[in-house]
Design a protein around this motif. Sequence first.
Motif, PDB file in Angstrom:
ATOM      1  N   ARG A 106       0.897  -1.063  -0.028  1.00  0.00           N
ATOM      2  CA  ARG A 106       0.130  -0.025  -0.034  1.00  0.00           C
ATOM      3  C   ARG A 106       0.986   1.233   0.083  1.00  0.00           C
ATOM      4  N   LYS A 107       0.680   2.168  -0.946  1.00  0.00           N
ATOM      5  CA  LYS A 107       1.305   3.258  -1.029  1.00  0.00           C
ATOM      6  C   LYS A 107       0.655   4.720  -1.079  1.00  0.00           C
ATOM      7  N   PHE A 108       1.154   5.585   0.078  1.00  0.00           N
ATOM      8  CA  PHE A 108       0.509   6.811   0.077  1.00  0.00           C
ATOM      9  C   PHE A 108       1.589   7.981  -0.466  1.00  0.00           C
ATOM     10  N   ILE A 109       1.455   8.500  -1.359  1.00  0.00           N
ATOM     11  CA  ILE A 109       2.399   9.215  -1.975  1.00  0.00           C
ATOM     12  C   ILE A 109       2.049  10.925  -1.855  1.00  0.00           C
ATOM     13  N   VAL A 110       2.860  11.676  -1.230  1.00  0.00           N
ATOM     14  CA  VAL A 110       2.846  13.138  -1.155  1.00  0.00           C
ATOM     15  C   VAL A 110       3.756  13.721  -2.054  1.00  0.00           C
ATOM     16  N   LEU A 111       3.271  14.480  -2.921  1.00  0.00           N
ATOM     17  CA  LEU A 111       4.164  15.295  -3.893  1.00  0.00           C
ATOM     18  C   LEU A 111       3.957  16.697  -3.320  1.00  0.00           C
ATOM     19  N   VAL A 112       5.088  17.332  -3.024  1.00  0.00           N
ATOM     20  CA  VAL A 112       5.026  18.785  -2.561  1.00  0.00           C
ATOM     21  C   VAL A 112       5.707  19.443  -3.497  1.00  0.00           C
ATOM     22  N   ALA A 113       4.874  20.502  -4.149  1.00  0.00           N
ATOM     23  CA  ALA A 113       5.449  21.457  -5.431  1.00  0.00           C
ATOM     24  C   ALA A 113       6.018  20.642  -6.455  1.00  0.00           C
ATOM     25  N   PRO A 114       5.314  19.381  -6.937  1.00  0.00           N
ATOM     26  CA  PRO A 114       5.893  18.666  -8.018  1.00  0.00           C
ATOM     27  C   PRO A 114       6.304  19.323  -9.123  1.00  0.00           C
ATOM     28  N   CYS A 148      -1.401  12.369  -3.614  1.00  0.00           N
ATOM     29  CA  CYS A 148      -1.924  13.931  -2.996  1.00  0.00           C
ATOM     30  C   CYS A 148      -0.890  14.849  -3.422  1.00  0.00           C
ATOM     31  N   ILE A 149      -1.129  16.162  -3.478  1.00  0.00           N
ATOM     32  CA  ILE A 149      -0.405  17.107  -3.904  1.00  0.00           C
ATOM     33  C   ILE A 149      -0.492  18.204  -2.867  1.00  0.00           C
ATOM     34  N   LEU A 150       0.742  18.784  -2.276  1.00  0.00           N
ATOM     35  CA  LEU A 150       0.557  19.922  -1.365  1.00  0.00           C
ATOM     36  C   LEU A 150       1.405  21.025  -2.013  1.00  0.00           C
ATOM     37  N   ILE A 207       7.506  26.692  -8.392  1.00  0.00           N
ATOM     38  CA  ILE A 207       6.514  25.934  -9.284  1.00  0.00           C
ATOM     39  C   ILE A 207       5.320  26.899  -9.261  1.00  0.00           C
ATOM     40  N   SER A 208       4.730  27.473 -10.242  1.00  0.00           N
ATOM     41  CA  SER A 208       3.786  28.060 -10.365  1.00  0.00           C
ATOM     42  C   SER A 208       2.397  27.452  -9.962  1.00  0.00           C
TER      43      SER A 208
END
Length: 270
Positions: free
Chosen positions: A73-81, A210-212, A220-221
């Motif tokens: 199970r993978k919970f992926i958080v991308l911050v200003a990708p 998810c993205i923050l 990153i605009s």
Amino acid sequence: ALLPYGSAGSAAIGSALLQQSLSNDTTTKATSTTSTPGTSTPNNNSNAVALFGHSMGSIATLRMALSLPKETRKFIVLVAPALLPGKSNVTVSDRVQKPSPYKLQLEVFISALRRVILDVPLQYFLRRLVGQRDFWKNGLRLAWGDPKLVSESDALRFQWPSIGRGWEKGLLAFTRAKLFAVDKYNTGNGDEGDFALLRDVLALPHTSVCILHGDKDTVISSKMIQSIVQTFPQIPLVQLQGQGHDPFEEQIDTFVSAVLALLPSHDDEI
């Protein structure tokens, strides 16, 4: 030669460390389980991981997700990708061709000439510029939502990697890998593989992304982030008010609270 410096190389290192951690965790659980009738032994399938990626590092994080067992199970958080849409239909097979012996010799000669003419002065320039604390302090002030939050210790922490020897060679190799390395997700034409990579990750079972993003991010605009969520509307986006490119450094408590609010509960099926 460029592979270790690209996102694929970073993902391979991260995956190896993560797999080792998962194996150790499984071994610990197995040895601590009392051997009684009806007791099952934990296995890798029951593992859940949280993967974090920031800016260009988001690409390596997504590659890591693909390398993990599908059952994980993978919970992926991308911050200003820093993920860019495709600009052409060029494929790897179109780009990768077997070079002739003469072309190979010419490439070797050009590579040697480049190291003498370009790399030496570039490395000197990088040592003089990037190695200075003021470079990082001014850069962080531009990148953070509130420049007043940048402290001397913040600048020093970012400067630490440049204290070691040979970092400037690695930085040049990283830049070349980003521009010229060719594989399934990077054909050298405007990072067209970024969205394809994200699409493949989202197709994995037991996986959420998810993205923050800080609303004051000047690196990153918001337009770049909107292009991602419009293409992939299933990805939740959390805008962090008053924060810039490094929200996990700028306002730690706010960032952690935002992540915890997105984190699936123990009983949820991702």
